[in-house]
Design an enzyme around this catalytic site. Structure first.
Site, PDB file in Angstrom:
ATOM      1  N   SER A 234       6.742   5.605   2.587  1.00 20.65           N
ATOM      2  CA  SER A 234       7.103   5.294   1.195  1.00 20.65           C
ATOM      3  C   SER A 234       7.241   3.792   0.955  1.00 20.65           C
ATOM      4  O   SER A 234       8.107   3.360   0.190  1.00 20.65           O
ATOM      5  CB  SER A 234       8.367   6.044   0.785  1.00 20.65           C
TER       6      SER A 234
ATOM      7  N   ASN B 153      -3.959   4.106   4.532  1.00 17.26           N
ATOM      8  CA  ASN B 153      -4.390   5.425   5.012  1.00 17.26           C
ATOM      9  C   ASN B 153      -4.593   6.315   3.789  1.00 17.26           C
ATOM     10  O   ASN B 153      -3.621   6.742   3.173  1.00 17.26           O
ATOM     11  CB  ASN B 153      -3.306   5.995   5.936  1.00 17.26           C
TER      12      ASN B 153
ATOM     13  N   GLU C 140       1.376  13.695  10.644  1.00 14.79           N
ATOM     14  CA  GLU C 140       0.718  14.871  10.045  1.00 14.79           C
ATOM     15  C   GLU C 140      -0.205  15.533  11.057  1.00 14.79           C
ATOM     16  O   GLU C 140      -0.331  16.758  11.103  1.00 14.79           O
ATOM     17  CB  GLU C 140      -0.031  14.453   8.773  1.00 14.79           C
TER      18      GLU C 140
ATOM     19  N   GLU D 106       6.785   5.149  11.826  1.00 12.03           N
ATOM     20  CA  GLU D 106       6.811   5.890  10.570  1.00 12.03           C
ATOM     21  C   GLU D 106       7.838   7.017  10.668  1.00 12.03           C
ATOM     22  O   GLU D 106       7.517   8.115  11.167  1.00 12.03           O
ATOM     23  CB  GLU D 106       5.441   6.488  10.279  1.00 12.03           C
TER      24      GLU D 106
ATOM     25  N   LYS E 296      -5.676   9.256   3.697  1.00 11.44           N
ATOM     26  CA  LYS E 296      -5.512  10.689   4.019  1.00 11.44           C
ATOM     27  C   LYS E 296      -6.680  11.473   3.418  1.00 11.44           C
ATOM     28  O   LYS E 296      -7.798  10.964   3.398  1.00 11.44           O
ATOM     29  CB  LYS E 296      -4.150  11.196   3.542  1.00 11.44           C
TER      30      LYS E 296
ATOM     31  N   HIS F 109      -0.716  10.097  14.044  1.00  9.94           N
ATOM     32  CA  HIS F 109       0.004  10.229  12.772  1.00  9.94           C
ATOM     33  C   HIS F 109       0.825  11.523  12.789  1.00  9.94           C
ATOM     34  O   HIS F 109       0.385  12.536  13.324  1.00  9.94           O
ATOM     35  CB  HIS F 109      -0.995  10.238  11.611  1.00  9.94           C
TER      36      HIS F 109
ATOM     37  N   GLY G  23       5.803   9.963   2.428  1.00 15.30           N
ATOM     38  CA  GLY G  23       5.455  10.707   1.228  1.00 15.30           C
ATOM     39  C   GLY G  23       6.654  11.302   0.511  1.00 15.30           C
ATOM     40  O   GLY G  23       6.491  12.153  -0.371  1.00 15.30           O
TER      41      GLY G  23
HETATM   42  C1  PEP Z   1       1.605   7.506   5.986  1.00 10.56           C
HETATM   43  O1  PEP Z   1       1.329   8.689   5.889  1.00 10.56           O
HETATM   44  O2  PEP Z   1       1.155   6.833   6.937  1.00 10.56           O
HETATM   45  C2  PEP Z   1       2.469   6.938   4.977  1.00 10.56           C
HETATM   46  C3  PEP Z   1       3.137   5.865   5.286  1.00 10.56           C
HETATM   47  O3  PEP Z   1       2.521   7.593   3.774  1.00 10.56           O
HETATM   48  P1  PEP Z   1       3.365   7.147   2.482  1.00 10.56           P
HETATM   49  O4  PEP Z   1       3.194   5.655   2.328  1.00 10.56           O
HETATM   50  O5  PEP Z   1       2.749   7.899   1.342  1.00 10.56           O
HETATM   51  O6  PEP Z   1       4.784   7.510   2.736  1.00 10.56           O
END
Ligand code: PEP
Length: 253
Positions: A215, A9, A99, A169, A11, A97, A175
């Site tokens: 992460s 992703n 976000e 997630e 973003k 997601h 992040g």
């Molecule tokens: C995400 O936003 O789907 C995600 C897993 O981000 P990150 O790997 O940067 O934590």
């Protein structure tokens, strides 16, 4: 047999030139994939047609989108419909997601409509769920995630549900550099699978890919993906660095 999937992703990152370069670099890294071990690349909308033509020659790497609108078409300035995504050769749509839930106030009712739009248009859905830190600290994460799943995707028929991938997630891990431990991921993935089994039966649950996101990086991907119920990852930051992304792909085994 359920698929192992690593989905990147991007973003809101990378311009057109940078995006083309990253896809090229992934291709040059020759990831070892097959029909049950696949990669999804989900760039911003503006990249989609370019990325689609780059992926045309690549086996087992599929195009993803990060969102779609909940209505079929109409006066929704700035939005993109599921039918448009399909026409750009998108195969997977990320829906729910954290976000988007947080910054764009996407609630379960809206997400269920988005899921319907993606499925009606012949795409697969990567449906995201995950709890905030206060829920984890209160140890009520199982009920929280179960509710998200029931409200977002359990209106589907068993046939429709075959097109669903679930991404767990934990918001506190996205992040932040703080990853769920392998045991925390396995516990939640097993819970999600049991919830799917209760609704759709053991076979459907066994066939459903459940990805971990938050992460995920080369140093922890192997341990996370080594769990019985973790079928790959949804990758944010590390999907923007070709060496890291290739290494996470390799961790699918
Ligand atoms: C995400 O936003 O789907 C995600 C897993 O981000 P990150 O790997 O940067 O934590």
């Amino acid at each position: 047999m359920r698929k192992k999937i690593v989905a990147g992703n991007w973003k809101m990152n990378l311009d057109i030139t940078e995006g083309a370069q990253l896809v090229n670099d992934i291709f040059n890294g020759s990831p070892q994939l097959d029909e049950n071990k696949i990669v999804v690349i989900a760039p911003p909308y503006i990249h989609l047609t370019q990325t689609a033509s780059q992926l045309a020659g690549m086996d087992f790497i599929y195009l993803g989108a990060q969102n779609c609108h909940q209505e079929a078409s109409g006066a929704y300035t700035g939005e993109v419909s599921a039918a448009m995504l399909k026409s750009a050769e998108v195969a997977y749509v990320i829906i729910g997601h954290s976000e988007r839930r947080e910054y764009y106030k996407e609630d379960s009712a809206m997400l269920a409509k988005k899921v319907n739009q993606a499925l009606v248009n012949g795409m697969q859905v990567i449906f995201c769920c995950g709890e905030p830190l206060e829920i984890r600290d209160a140890n009520t994460q199982n009920a929280f995630v179960e509710k998200q799943i029931k409200e977002g995707i359990f209106h589907l028929s068993a046939e429709q549900f075959k097109n669903i991938v679930i991404a767990y997630e934990p918001i506190w891990a996205i992040g932040t550099g703080r990853t769920a431990s392998a045991a925390q991921a396995q516990d939640m993935h097993a819970h999600i699978r049991s919830v799917v089994a209760a609704q759709y039966g053991a076979q459907t649950a066994d066939d459903t890919s459940i990805l971990y996101g938050g992460s995920c990086k080369p140093s922890n991907a192997g341990e996370l993906f080594g769990n019985a119920d973790v079928d790959g990852g949804l990758i944010g930051g590390a999907a923007l660095k070709v060496a890291d992304f290739l290494s996470i792909i390799a961790a699918m085994g």
